[in-house]
Design a protein around this motif. Structure first.
Motif, short mmCIF file in Angstrom:
data_model
loop_
_atom_site.label_atom_id
_atom_site.label_comp_id
_atom_site.label_asym_id
_atom_site.label_seq_id
_atom_site.Cartn_x
_atom_site.Cartn_y
_atom_site.Cartn_z
N MET A 75 0.85 -1.18 0.00
CA MET A 75 0.00 0.00 0.00
C MET A 75 0.89 1.23 0.00
N ALA A 76 0.77 2.03 -1.08
CA ALA A 76 1.54 3.26 -1.19
C ALA A 76 0.60 4.43 -0.95
N VAL A 77 0.85 5.21 0.09
CA VAL A 77 -0.07 6.29 0.48
C VAL A 77 0.52 7.62 0.05
N HIS A 78 -0.26 8.39 -0.72
CA HIS A 78 0.20 9.66 -1.27
C HIS A 78 -0.80 10.77 -0.97
N ALA A 79 -0.32 12.00 -1.10
CA ALA A 79 -1.13 13.17 -0.76
C ALA A 79 -2.06 13.58 -1.89
N VAL A 115 -2.54 1.81 -4.48
CA VAL A 115 -2.15 3.21 -4.29
C VAL A 115 -3.33 3.93 -3.65
N VAL A 116 -3.05 4.67 -2.59
CA VAL A 116 -4.08 5.44 -1.88
C VAL A 116 -3.75 6.92 -2.03
N THR A 117 -4.73 7.71 -2.44
CA THR A 117 -4.55 9.15 -2.60
C THR A 117 -5.43 9.86 -1.60
N CYS A 118 -4.82 10.68 -0.74
CA CYS A 118 -5.56 11.31 0.36
C CYS A 118 -6.52 12.39 -0.12
N ARG A 126 -5.36 -5.25 3.86
CA ARG A 126 -4.40 -6.06 4.63
C ARG A 126 -3.00 -6.07 4.00
N PRO A 127 -2.39 -4.91 3.86
CA PRO A 127 -1.04 -4.87 3.28
C PRO A 127 0.00 -5.42 4.25
N HIS A 128 1.02 -6.03 3.70
CA HIS A 128 2.18 -6.42 4.51
C HIS A 128 3.20 -5.29 4.59
N VAL A 129 3.24 -4.47 3.55
CA VAL A 129 4.19 -3.35 3.49
C VAL A 129 3.42 -2.09 3.15
N MET A 130 3.75 -1.00 3.84
CA MET A 130 3.20 0.32 3.52
C MET A 130 4.35 1.28 3.20
N THR A 131 4.11 2.20 2.26
CA THR A 131 5.07 3.26 1.99
C THR A 131 4.36 4.61 2.06
N THR A 132 5.11 5.63 2.49
CA THR A 132 4.57 6.98 2.57
C THR A 132 5.73 7.96 2.65
#
Length: 311
Positions: free
Chosen positions: A1-5, A30-33, A123-129
């Motif tokens: 899960m890659a979280v971005h603004a 990919v998650v966009t806030c 249920r991600p095993h890895v997150m990035t932000t």
């Protein structure tokens, strides 16, 4: 899960990594806030598509949603919006107040609840932000870090956010490093060595660049085979990215030769990791993850197959 603004951040920060893992069969979300509603037109050749307008927040949101869909398709990833409103980048001295109701002003738990809910669903095993500075001092980037760190810490705790789904504890949290000075210097020197004009010369020599603290890089993910997908994702954000501009100023063969990686900083890990000698780096965000999944599967307390991982 890659979280971005904002929409377009996913294409300029770690895009080749998400494309690589998606191509290898990893589930990548990919998650966009925010909707990027306060982003200006940054491409001088951009023409607003027929049937759209760019003068209102609603109009910009609609355009940028279409751009984001094309970017996600180029990278081969899934995508979700958190639904918050872009805060804009305040300018002036003194800085003006942030707009009422914008993402940066939403209380932390209220802003984090949708991401906690999504972590528990995906249920991600890895997150990035982003790191605590946001990578640069945009209020939405700083808020993105805060909600990502909160979700990583809280999603596995059944006592926190009790109405947001069944608990799930991610294994690792990384900060992505978009444009480190080390990478810029390497590319700059290679371009000058090839007799080409570098786009980074003035910046590298500037006082502002010298004063930027260099954060630790723990992980170099090889991604040069996916530069083309990253570039397609960048071009998808036509209102923001000039196809003849900064992002495309470096010949890709030079970039692949001297800096074929995306860089990350391991911020937190909930699993044991192999010891690294001084100067040794990870080359994979999933170092330790598959081993941990194997151990849990053997113990009968993990619902996933041994090799199935989520970004």
């Amino acid at each position: 899960m890659a979280v971005h603004a904002h929409p377009d951040d996913e294409s300029s920060k770690g895009a080749a990594t998400t494309a690589r893992y998606a191509a290898e069969g990893v589930e990548v979300l990919v998650v966009t806030c925010t909707g990027g509603e306060r982003g200006d037109i940054l491409n001088p050749s951009y023409v607003v598509p027929e049937g759209h307008e760019f003068d209102s927040l609603e109009g910009r949101n609609a355009v940028r949603r279409e751009e984001m869909a094309r970017s996600a398709a180029a990278l081969g990833v899934r995508h979700r919006w958190l639904g918050f409103v872009d805060s804009g980048l305040p300018e002036g001295d003194p800085l003006p107040p942030l707009p009422e109701g914008c993402f940066a002003l939403v209380p932390l738990e209220e802003a984090s609840e949708p991401l906690v809910r999504l972590v528990r669903e995906f249920r991600p095993h890895v997150m990035t932000t982003y790191d605590p500075s946001g990578g640069y001092p945009h209020p939405d980037h700083i808020k993105c870090h805060e909600v990502s760190a909160e979700a990583f810490a809280a999603a596995g705790d059944p006592a926190r956010y009790p109405g947001a789904g069944d608990p799930w504890e991610p294994m690792k949290l990384y900060y992505n490093h978009g444009f480190s000075m080390e990478s810029l210097r390497a590319v700059h020197e290679a371009m000058e060595g090839a007799g080409l004009e570098s786009p980074f010369g003035d910046w590298i020599e500037s006082r502002a660049a010298r004063e930027i603290p260099e954060r630790e890089v723990t992980t170099y993910v090889p991604v040069s085979d996916y530069f083309s997908r990253r570039d397609d994702a960048l071009r998808a954000h036509a209102s923001q990215i000039d196809p003849d501009g900064f992002f495309f100023a470096v010949p890709r063969d030079i970039e692949a030769e001297v800096w074929p990686w995306d860089e990350y900083e391991l911020a937190e890990s909930n699993i044991p990791l192999p010891a690294r000698a001084a100067g040794e780096h990870e080359d994979d965000l999933f170092v330790g993850v598959r081993e941990a999944l194997g151990a849990r599967s053997g113990a009968g307390d993990d619902g996933r197959e041994h090799a199935e991982v989520n970004a």
